[in-house]
Design a protein around this motif. Sequence first.
Motif, PDB file in Angstrom:
ATOM      1  N   GLU A 109       0.813  -1.214   0.000  1.00 19.15           N
ATOM      2  CA  GLU A 109       0.000   0.000   0.000  1.00 19.15           C
ATOM      3  C   GLU A 109       0.845   1.261   0.000  1.00 19.15           C
ATOM      4  OE1 GLU A 109      -2.912  -0.209   3.250  1.00 19.15           O
ATOM      5  OE2 GLU A 109      -4.350  -0.364   1.612  1.00 19.15           O
ATOM      6  N   SER A 110       1.901   1.299   0.817  1.00 17.33           N
ATOM      7  CA  SER A 110       2.725   2.502   0.901  1.00 17.33           C
ATOM      8  C   SER A 110       4.057   2.166   1.551  1.00 17.33           C
ATOM      9  CB  SER A 110       2.002   3.588   1.710  1.00 17.33           C
ATOM     10  OG  SER A 110       1.836   3.167   3.050  1.00 17.33           O
ATOM     11  N   ALA A 111       4.976   3.132   1.471  1.00 16.28           N
ATOM     12  CA  ALA A 111       6.268   3.010   2.134  1.00 16.28           C
ATOM     13  C   ALA A 111       6.700   4.400   2.576  1.00 16.28           C
ATOM     14  CB  ALA A 111       7.298   2.400   1.189  1.00 16.28           C
ATOM     15  N   ARG A 112       7.365   4.444   3.722  1.00 16.20           N
ATOM     16  CA  ARG A 112       7.874   5.729   4.205  1.00 16.20           C
ATOM     17  C   ARG A 112       9.186   5.495   4.965  1.00 16.20           C
ATOM     18  NH1 ARG A 112       4.377   4.097   8.009  1.00 16.20           N
ATOM     19  NH2 ARG A 112       4.775   4.622  10.180  1.00 16.20           N
ATOM     20  N   LEU A 113      10.053   6.496   4.896  1.00 16.90           N
ATOM     21  CA  LEU A 113      11.328   6.459   5.594  1.00 16.90           C
ATOM     22  C   LEU A 113      11.250   7.460   6.732  1.00 16.90           C
ATOM     23  CD1 LEU A 113      14.209   5.313   5.593  1.00 16.90           C
ATOM     24  CD2 LEU A 113      14.861   7.204   4.100  1.00 16.90           C
ATOM     25  N   GLU A 114      11.501   6.977   7.952  1.00 19.63           N
ATOM     26  CA  GLU A 114      11.317   7.815   9.134  1.00 19.63           C
ATOM     27  C   GLU A 114      12.357   7.437  10.181  1.00 19.63           C
ATOM     28  OE1 GLU A 114       7.280   9.046  11.305  1.00 19.63           O
ATOM     29  OE2 GLU A 114       7.657   6.884  11.350  1.00 19.63           O
ATOM     30  N   ASN A 115      13.218   8.388  10.536  1.00 14.94           N
ATOM     31  CA  ASN A 115      14.232   8.186  11.583  1.00 14.94           C
ATOM     32  C   ASN A 115      15.104   6.954  11.341  1.00 14.94           C
ATOM     33  OD1 ASN A 115      13.263  10.447  13.033  1.00 14.94           O
ATOM     34  ND2 ASN A 115      11.707   9.183  14.022  1.00 14.94           N
ATOM     35  N   GLY A 116      15.518   6.730  10.106  1.00 14.37           N
ATOM     36  CA  GLY A 116      16.383   5.594   9.783  1.00 14.37           C
ATOM     37  C   GLY A 116      15.666   4.267   9.670  1.00 14.37           C
ATOM     38  N   LEU A 117      14.327   4.293   9.729  1.00 16.32           N
ATOM     39  CA  LEU A 117      13.534   3.069   9.590  1.00 16.32           C
ATOM     40  C   LEU A 117      12.660   3.179   8.340  1.00 16.32           C
ATOM     41  CD1 LEU A 117      12.367   2.563  13.286  1.00 16.32           C
ATOM     42  CD2 LEU A 117      14.202   1.348  12.089  1.00 16.32           C
ATOM     43  N   LEU A 118      12.683   2.144   7.524  1.00 15.49           N
ATOM     44  CA  LEU A 118      11.822   2.066   6.351  1.00 15.49           C
ATOM     45  C   LEU A 118      10.602   1.248   6.739  1.00 15.49           C
ATOM     46  CD1 LEU A 118      11.333   2.494   3.292  1.00 15.49           C
ATOM     47  CD2 LEU A 118      12.525   0.316   2.936  1.00 15.49           C
ATOM     48  N   HIS A 119       9.419   1.848   6.606  1.00 14.69           N
ATOM     49  CA  HIS A 119       8.162   1.167   6.919  1.00 14.69           C
ATOM     50  C   HIS A 119       7.434   0.869   5.612  1.00 14.69           C
ATOM     51  CE1 HIS A 119       8.579   2.232  11.158  1.00 14.69           C
ATOM     52  NE2 HIS A 119       8.898   3.443  10.764  1.00 14.69           N
ATOM     53  N   VAL A 120       7.122  -0.396   5.365  1.00 13.17           N
ATOM     54  CA  VAL A 120       6.383  -0.812   4.176  1.00 13.17           C
ATOM     55  C   VAL A 120       5.059  -1.397   4.652  1.00 13.17           C
ATOM     56  CG1 VAL A 120       6.386  -2.256   2.112  1.00 13.17           C
ATOM     57  CG2 VAL A 120       8.544  -1.302   2.958  1.00 13.17           C
ATOM     58  N   GLU A 121       3.958  -0.766   4.234  1.00 12.21           N
ATOM     59  CA  GLU A 121       2.617  -1.184   4.637  1.00 12.21           C
ATOM     60  C   GLU A 121       2.052  -2.148   3.604  1.00 12.21           C
ATOM     61  OE1 GLU A 121       1.488  -0.175   7.574  1.00 12.21           O
ATOM     62  OE2 GLU A 121       3.117   1.259   7.884  1.00 12.21           O
ATOM     63  N   LEU A 122       1.533  -3.283   4.063  1.00 12.06           N
ATOM     64  CA  LEU A 122       0.979  -4.317   3.188  1.00 12.06           C
ATOM     65  C   LEU A 122      -0.463  -4.597   3.585  1.00 12.06           C
ATOM     66  CD1 LEU A 122       4.031  -6.617   3.699  1.00 12.06           C
ATOM     67  CD2 LEU A 122       3.565  -5.406   1.600  1.00 12.06           C
ATOM     68  N   LYS A 123      -1.258  -4.986   2.608  1.00 13.47           N
ATOM     69  CA  LYS A 123      -2.655  -5.310   2.886  1.00 13.47           C
ATOM     70  C   LYS A 123      -3.064  -6.507   2.035  1.00 13.47           C
ATOM     71  CE  LYS A 123      -7.235  -3.322   3.277  1.00 13.47           C
ATOM     72  NZ  LYS A 123      -8.022  -2.097   3.238  1.00 13.47           N
ATOM     73  N   ARG A 124      -3.790  -7.433   2.665  1.00 10.49           N
ATOM     74  CA  ARG A 124      -4.349  -8.572   1.931  1.00 10.49           C
ATOM     75  C   ARG A 124      -5.798  -8.242   1.601  1.00 10.49           C
ATOM     76  NH1 ARG A 124      -3.582 -14.024   4.576  1.00 10.49           N
ATOM     77  NH2 ARG A 124      -4.512 -12.918   6.295  1.00 10.49           N
ATOM     78  N   GLU A 125      -6.106  -8.272   0.314  1.00 10.87           N
ATOM     79  CA  GLU A 125      -7.457  -8.011  -0.159  1.00 10.87           C
ATOM     80  C   GLU A 125      -7.959  -9.245  -0.895  1.00 10.87           C
ATOM     81  OE1 GLU A 125      -6.976  -4.461  -2.488  1.00 10.87           O
ATOM     82  OE2 GLU A 125      -7.327  -3.193  -0.749  1.00 10.87           O
TER      83      GLU A 125
END
Length: 150
Positions: A109-125
């Motif tokens: 769904e999305s990805a963001r880089l914040e304070n040295g951490l990469l967050h990748v959001e996933l969703k099962r549809e």
Amino acid sequence: MRSTIDFSPLYQSAIGFDRMASLLDNLARDSKPSYPPYNIELVEENQYRITMAVAGFAEEDLEITTEQNTLVIAGRQQQRDEQREYLYQGIAERNFERKFQLAEHVRVESARLENGLLHVELKREIPEAMKPRRIAIGSGSDLLEQQDAA
């Protein structure tokens, strides 16, 4: 010493799981690198988050791609002109590529880089056609009435 798992009993009672058995077999054989460290989190039902520690990487150094149920996160740092002399180097600055196998119908769904951490959001549809549905049970006389009406 690693032992191998025999998946042949799975094939006796489960149909269509050969891809999963192959995936499990490959995971058992491969030793995964530990860099960069990451977490996989269940945010809520059907929503997941991969958080990866990518200290020293800028947004332009990171690439996220998906292809056929495989999520690939790669980090390639630009060459720096300055020469540094480290007394101790505890922060890894090496390139990486990490692959994640995604289940059917899981999308990024999305990805963001914040304070040295990469967050990748996933969703099962799950598509409507794949969701469980209740099947009505009729009697033999119901079927005859339906055929006579047609």
